[in-house]
Scaffold this active site. Structure first.
Site, PDB file in Angstrom:
ATOM      1  N   LYS A  25      -4.210   3.908  -2.467  1.00  0.00           N
ATOM      2  CA  LYS A  25      -3.692   3.699  -3.707  1.00  0.00           C
ATOM      3  C   LYS A  25      -4.067   2.329  -4.295  1.00  0.00           C
ATOM      4  CE  LYS A  25      -0.381   7.393  -3.384  1.00  0.00           C
ATOM      5  NZ  LYS A  25       0.927   7.751  -2.890  1.00  0.00           N
TER       6      LYS A  25
ATOM      7  N   GLN B  31       6.765   5.807  -2.038  1.00  0.00           N
ATOM      8  CA  GLN B  31       5.820   6.806  -1.293  1.00  0.00           C
ATOM      9  C   GLN B  31       6.842   7.936  -0.693  1.00  0.00           C
ATOM     10  OE1 GLN B  31       2.596   7.076  -1.229  1.00  0.00           O
ATOM     11  NE2 GLN B  31       2.670   8.395   0.176  1.00  0.00           N
TER      12      GLN B  31
ATOM     13  N   ASP C 130       4.262   9.933 -10.500  1.00  0.00           N
ATOM     14  CA  ASP C 130       4.055  10.993  -9.943  1.00  0.00           C
ATOM     15  C   ASP C 130       4.668  12.159 -10.572  1.00  0.00           C
ATOM     16  OD1 ASP C 130       3.463  10.680  -7.058  1.00  0.00           O
ATOM     17  OD2 ASP C 130       5.290   9.336  -6.628  1.00  0.00           O
TER      18      ASP C 130
HETATM   19  N1  GUN Z   1       3.476  11.484  -0.126  1.00  0.00           N
HETATM   20  C1  GUN Z   1       2.244  12.198  -0.071  1.00  0.00           C
HETATM   21  N2  GUN Z   1       1.782  12.368  -1.210  1.00  0.00           N
HETATM   22  C2  GUN Z   1       2.512  11.877  -2.075  1.00  0.00           C
HETATM   23  C3  GUN Z   1       2.548  11.524  -3.364  1.00  0.00           C
HETATM   24  O1  GUN Z   1       1.693  12.252  -4.481  1.00  0.00           O
HETATM   25  N3  GUN Z   1       3.365  11.006  -4.231  1.00  0.00           N
HETATM   26  C4  GUN Z   1       4.311  10.233  -3.319  1.00  0.00           C
HETATM   27  N4  GUN Z   1       5.407   9.542  -3.958  1.00  0.00           N
HETATM   28  N5  GUN Z   1       4.321  10.301  -2.008  1.00  0.00           N
HETATM   29  C5  GUN Z   1       3.478  10.975  -1.418  1.00  0.00           C
END
Ligand code: GUN
Length: 291
Positions: A53, A97, A120
Site C-alpha cells: 500500500k 489493517q 476500506d
Molecule cells: N486485510 C486483508 N485485506 C484487507 C483490506 O482490504 N483492508 C484491511 N483493512 N485489512 C485487510
C-alpha cells in the site's frame, strides 16, 4: 475456445498511472492526498500488504503515514491512534489493517473510523449508503472486480450474475453494487445451502468466485462464453516446490479457461486491483474536503 485472460496487474497499473496524473492536478490546487495506515502486531502477510500500500501511495503521489503498534496494544491504545487521525485534517483516509489481535474487537475499531475517512468502506454507514445507491466509497475488492469486468469490455446490464460467497467484505457488497441502476445486473448470491448450484452456474453470464474453497468452480459448471472473476486466494500444499505451497483461486483455472470467454488469474487478477481501488478511495476522500 481459450479464454481471454483479464490481467489485474495491467489494469491496476493503468489505474495507478491515471491517478498519478490526477494527483499532479490536485497538488497544483494545493491538495496533498494523505492515507494513514495502522498495523497492530507482527502478522507477516499484513506487513507485506501494508508495504504494498505504501509503495502504491509513493507511485501515485499520495502521502502515506504509518503507525505500528505491538501485538499487546490495548483497544484503547488503538482507539487513541484512530482518534488522532480522525481529528487531523491533513489525513484523508484511515486504514486499520486486518486481522487484529484476538483481544481487540474488530467491529468497535472499524466503527471508530470517521465515515468520511473510511477508505476500506467497512463502516456500516458507508455500507448502508451503497445499498440505497448513494455511494461515497466502494469497498476495494468488490470495486476491483467491477473495474475488471468493465475494463475487460463486458456488459453487466441485463447479465445474469452468480456470486459464490456471501461475505461482508466481498459477496454481499458486490451483490448490492451489481444490481444498482448503474450496473443493472440480475444477481444471485449462492452459499452452502444453495440448491442446484451447478445448474445456476451453468445459466450465468458472469460468475464471481468469492467462497474461499480452492478450485471450487469446475469447468463443467461454466457456460461456454461466460466471464469468470476469481476473488479467491487459497494456499494449497505443493510438495517439491521451493515454498512447499502455491496460491490457487476459487476457480479451477485450467478447466474453466477452456469454456469461459474471459477469466482472471490467481495471482495477478483481482488481488492487485484491491490496492488500486484503495488509492482511488483515498483520492475521493481527499477531493471531498475541497468542496
Ligand atoms: N486485510 C486483508 N485485506 C484487507 C483490506 O482490504 N483492508 C484491511 N483493512 N485489512 C485487510
Amino acid at each position: 475456445m481459450s479464454a481471454k485472460i483479464i490481467s489485474g496487474n495491467e489494469v491496476s497499473q493503468q489505474l495507478k498511472e491515471e491517478m498519478k496524473e490526477e494527483v499532479v492536478g490536485l497538488k497544483a490546487k494545493g491538495l496533498q492526498p494523505c492515507l494513514a495506515v495502522i498495523l497492530v502486531g507482527e502478522d507477516p502477510a499484513s506487513k507485506v500488504y501494508v508495504s504494498n500500500k505504501k509503495k502504491a501511495c509513493e507511485f501515485i503521489g499520495i502521502k502515506s503515514l504509518e503507525t505500528r503498534l505491538p501485538a499487546e496494544a490495548t483497544t484503547e491504545d488503538l482507539l487513541k491512534v484512530i482518534d488522532g487521525y480522525n481529528k487531523d485534517a491533513s489525513v484523508h483516509g484511515i486504514l486499520c489493517q486486518l486481522p487484529l489481535p484476538k483481544h481487540i474487537p474488530e467491529t468497535k475499531i472499524l466503527r471508530s473510523i470517521l465515515p468520511e475517512k473510511d477508505v476500506d468502506c467497512f463502516h456500516p454507514y458507508n455500507v448502508g449508503l451503497i445499498s440505497i445507491g448513494e455511494v461515497r466509497f466502494l469497498p476495494c475488492t468488490p470495486a476491483g472486480v467491477i473495474e475488471l469486468i468493465k475494463r475487460g469490455g463486458f456488459q453487466t446490464a441485463g447479465a445474469d450474475v452468480i456470486i459464490l460467497g456471501r461475505s461482508n467484505i466481498v459477496g454481499r457488497p458486490l451483490s448490492n453494487m451489481l444490481d444498482q441502476r448503474d450496473m443493472n445486473a440480475t444477481v444471485t448470491m449462492c452459499h452452502t445451502k444453495t440448491k442446484n448450484l451447478k445448474e445456476r452456474c451453468l445459466a450465468a453470464d458472469i460468475i464471481i468466485g468469492a467462497i474461499g474453497v480452492p478450485e471450487f468452480l469446475k469447468g463443467d459448471m461454466v457456460k461456454e462464453g461466460a466471464v469468470v472473476i476469481d476473488v479467491g486466494i487459497n494456499r494449497v500444499e505443493a510438495p517439491g516446490t521451493e515454498k512447499g505451497f502455491k496460491l490457487v483461486g476459487d476457480v479451477a483455472f485450467n478447466e474453466v479457461k477452456e469454456r469461459a470467454a474471459a477469466i482472471t488469474p490467481v495471482p495477478g487478477g483481482v488481488g492487485p486491483m484491491t490496492i488500486a481501488m484503495l488509492m482511488k478511495n483515498t483520492l475521493t476522500a481527499a477531493k471531498a474536503t475541497m468542496v
